[in-house]
Design a protein around this motif. Structure first.
Motif, PDB file in Angstrom:
ATOM      1  N   THR A  85      40.193  48.735  37.278  1.00 24.89           N
ATOM      2  CA  THR A  85      40.522  48.926  35.610  1.00 24.89           C
ATOM      3  C   THR A  85      40.302  48.092  34.389  1.00 24.89           C
ATOM      4  O   THR A  85      39.709  49.345  34.098  1.00 24.89           O
ATOM      5  N   TRP A  86      39.990  47.397  35.086  1.00 25.66           N
ATOM      6  CA  TRP A  86      39.364  46.346  33.721  1.00 25.66           C
ATOM      7  C   TRP A  86      37.896  46.738  33.734  1.00 25.66           C
ATOM      8  O   TRP A  86      37.130  46.382  32.730  1.00 25.66           O
ATOM      9  N   SER A  87      37.009  46.188  34.809  1.00 27.31           N
ATOM     10  CA  SER A  87      36.092  46.835  34.624  1.00 27.31           C
ATOM     11  C   SER A  87      35.655  47.914  34.295  1.00 27.31           C
ATOM     12  O   SER A  87      34.663  47.563  32.614  1.00 27.31           O
ATOM     13  N   TRP A  88      36.366  48.859  34.135  1.00 29.84           N
ATOM     14  CA  TRP A  88      36.189  50.323  32.826  1.00 29.84           C
ATOM     15  C   TRP A  88      36.578  49.832  31.676  1.00 29.84           C
ATOM     16  O   TRP A  88      35.259  50.382  30.905  1.00 29.84           O
ATOM     17  N   ILE A  89      37.524  49.387  32.196  1.00 26.42           N
ATOM     18  CA  ILE A  89      37.918  48.908  29.906  1.00 26.42           C
ATOM     19  C   ILE A  89      36.309  48.021  29.397  1.00 26.42           C
ATOM     20  O   ILE A  89      36.124  47.982  28.385  1.00 26.42           O
ATOM     21  N   VAL A  90      36.161  47.195  30.384  1.00 25.95           N
ATOM     22  CA  VAL A  90      35.136  46.190  29.977  1.00 25.95           C
ATOM     23  C   VAL A  90      33.610  47.155  29.852  1.00 25.95           C
ATOM     24  O   VAL A  90      32.504  47.209  28.539  1.00 25.95           O
ATOM     25  N   GLY A  91      33.654  47.912  30.582  1.00 24.47           N
ATOM     26  CA  GLY A  91      32.359  48.893  30.087  1.00 24.47           C
ATOM     27  C   GLY A  91      32.584  49.805  29.183  1.00 24.47           C
ATOM     28  O   GLY A  91      31.346  50.043  28.109  1.00 24.47           O
ATOM     29  N   VAL A  92      33.810  50.256  28.716  1.00 24.97           N
ATOM     30  CA  VAL A  92      33.858  51.109  27.188  1.00 24.97           C
ATOM     31  C   VAL A  92      33.325  50.436  26.356  1.00 24.97           C
ATOM     32  O   VAL A  92      32.788  50.926  25.472  1.00 24.97           O
TER      33      VAL A  92
END
Length: 437
Positions: free
Chosen positions: A197-204
């Motif tokens: 989840t946090w990886s996708w947030i960082v990606g965005v």
């Protein structure tokens, strides 16, 4: 009123003669040397993928590859500035080892007497102490180079021997372990990753940053009357950056915790264990996140701050920089102090990943760091280099090493390959500079 776009490709007859590929690169302003290195990296990856029977380009190996690259990538960002000013730092591996040992002793032997084990304050005090030690060592070496006029090669060669010996004297050659539980987060592993989840947030966030930086760059060009890239080139660069970021995150999220660790986690959290098992993604590793943040900060320092302009001015022509009023000696001191700070960060990553501080820590890292910067396009003649190129060079070096390990190649032969690659990279830089004149 319609916006007037001054394309970088508007060169009349010259543009008409250029082929579509040349026009594309001129419009997008993509660094062809960096693109060539990306091509070389892809060749290396595909070659090892074939030779290892499909083991190289797996989420597990790519995730481990990114973690293993982190510490050298962090130091390579500082080595760019050192080499740009026509200096060299041969002591980075020894500084990493010394800072790592100091941090190891602090958290394993000294601080537990006052704070107890695994105190929330332990990793903060430890990291701060490591940064102070690394920065002080770098500043000391920089002052000797700048004010005593001793060549950087000699000063840092002496530092290589001095700080490696000092590492042994801290514990009389003993390995220090284990590390603080909070400090170990900086090394990766199941606790040292941020999850899907946090990886996708960082990606965005990263994608929004890429788009915002391209928009800001366009505004700045218009403000100062510089030629603008065509809109299609801006869209292409934005899309390319976002695809690369999200692709890397997808790979990280496809590497899952080992079954036994996932079972213990499920038991601790009261999660029922399904028959098909529980897939818990690692996501982005914390050391990789640290390396990316350091790279972004160093890129800002090198391209946006006055200090960065001074560094490249000194590398281009030291005498002219001195006559222009730049305090070249103090700039040199700051460069080496910054290099020491980066060695301390790399030492923290390395110590946390090993969960121990050893006397052999950081050995030959000076070779890999210099090679990463040179392969990344930093010229040993000074004045030229990029942070992104150096970090990509670190990935190339680690890819070679990782692939050879998977193939079961002995360590001496690995060093031969690294040495050959370094010589070839310097030769290619010489050829490139000769053709550019």
């Amino acid at each position: 009123m319609a916006e007037t776009v001054h394309s970088t490709t508007s060169n009349g007859p010259r543009n008409a003669e250029a082929n579509p590929v040349a026009r594309f690169f001129r419009a997008t302003e993509i660094d062809t040397r960096l693109l060539g290195m990306v091509g070389a990296l892809l060749i290396i990856w595909i070659g090892f993928q074939i030779m290892t029977g499909g083991l190289f380009l797996t989420p597990r190996n790519l995730w481990n590859l990114s973690v293993q690259t982190s510490s050298v990538a962090v130091m390579a960002t500082g080595m760019v500035l050192v080499i740009v000013t026509r200096n060299i730092d041969l002591s980075v591996g020894s500084m990493l080892g010394f800072c790592g040992m100091v941090m190891g002793v602090l958290q394993a032997q000294v601080l537990p007497q006052y704070l107890g084990f695994n105190s929330p304050a332990t990793w903060i005090i430890t990291l701060a102490a490591g940064l102070i030690v690394g920065g002080s060592i770098g500043m000391l070496q920089g002052m000797i180079i700048a004010f005593l006029n001793v060549p950087s090669f000699i000063v840092t060669l002496g530092g290589l021997l001095v700080w490696r010996g000092a590492t042994w004297f801290v514990t009389s050659g003993q390995t220090v372990a284990p590390m603080d539980i909070n400090f170990r987060i900086m090394g990766g592993g199941t606790d040292g990753s941020i999850g899907a989840t946090w990886s996708w947030i960082v990606g965005v966030i990263a994608c929004l940053t890429i788009v915002a930086s391209i928009i800001n760059s366009r505004r700045q060009r218009r403000r100062f009357g510089f030629p603008l890239r065509p809109l299609w080139a801006e869209y292409f660069l934005s899309a390319l950056g976002c695809v690369l970021v999200l692709g890397a995150i997808a790979v990280a999220n496809n590497y899952y915790w080992p079954t036994n660790i996932a079972k213990r986690y499920a038991e601790a959290k009261g999660i029922p264990w399904p028959e098909s098992g529980l897939d818990i993604p690692y996501g982005i590793a914390v050391p990789v996140l640290i390396a990316v943040i350091v790279g972004a900060i160093m890129t800002f320092v090198a391209t946006r701050l006055r200090f960065g302009r001074y560094v490249f001015a000194i590398g281009g022509n030291p005498e002219a920089a001195e006559l222009a009023g730049i305090k070249t000696r103090w700039v040199t001191v700051r460069i080496f102090a910054l290099m020491g700070l980066l060695c301390a960060i790399a030492g923290a990553i390395s110590t946390a990943r090993l969960n121990a501080a050893t006397n052999a820590q950081g050995e030959l890292d000076e070779l890999y760091t210099i090679a990463a910067a040179v392969i990344g396009g930093t010229s040993l003649a000074g004045g030229t280099g990029t942070i992104a190129g150096a970090m990509l060079g670190a990935l190339v070096m680690q890819s070679l090493q990782s692939g050879m390990v998977l193939l079961g190649i002995d360590s001496p032969l690995q060093r031969i390959v690294v040495g050959v690659v370094l010589v070839v990279a310097v030769w290619l830089d010489t050829v490139y500079r000769a053709r550019a004149k």
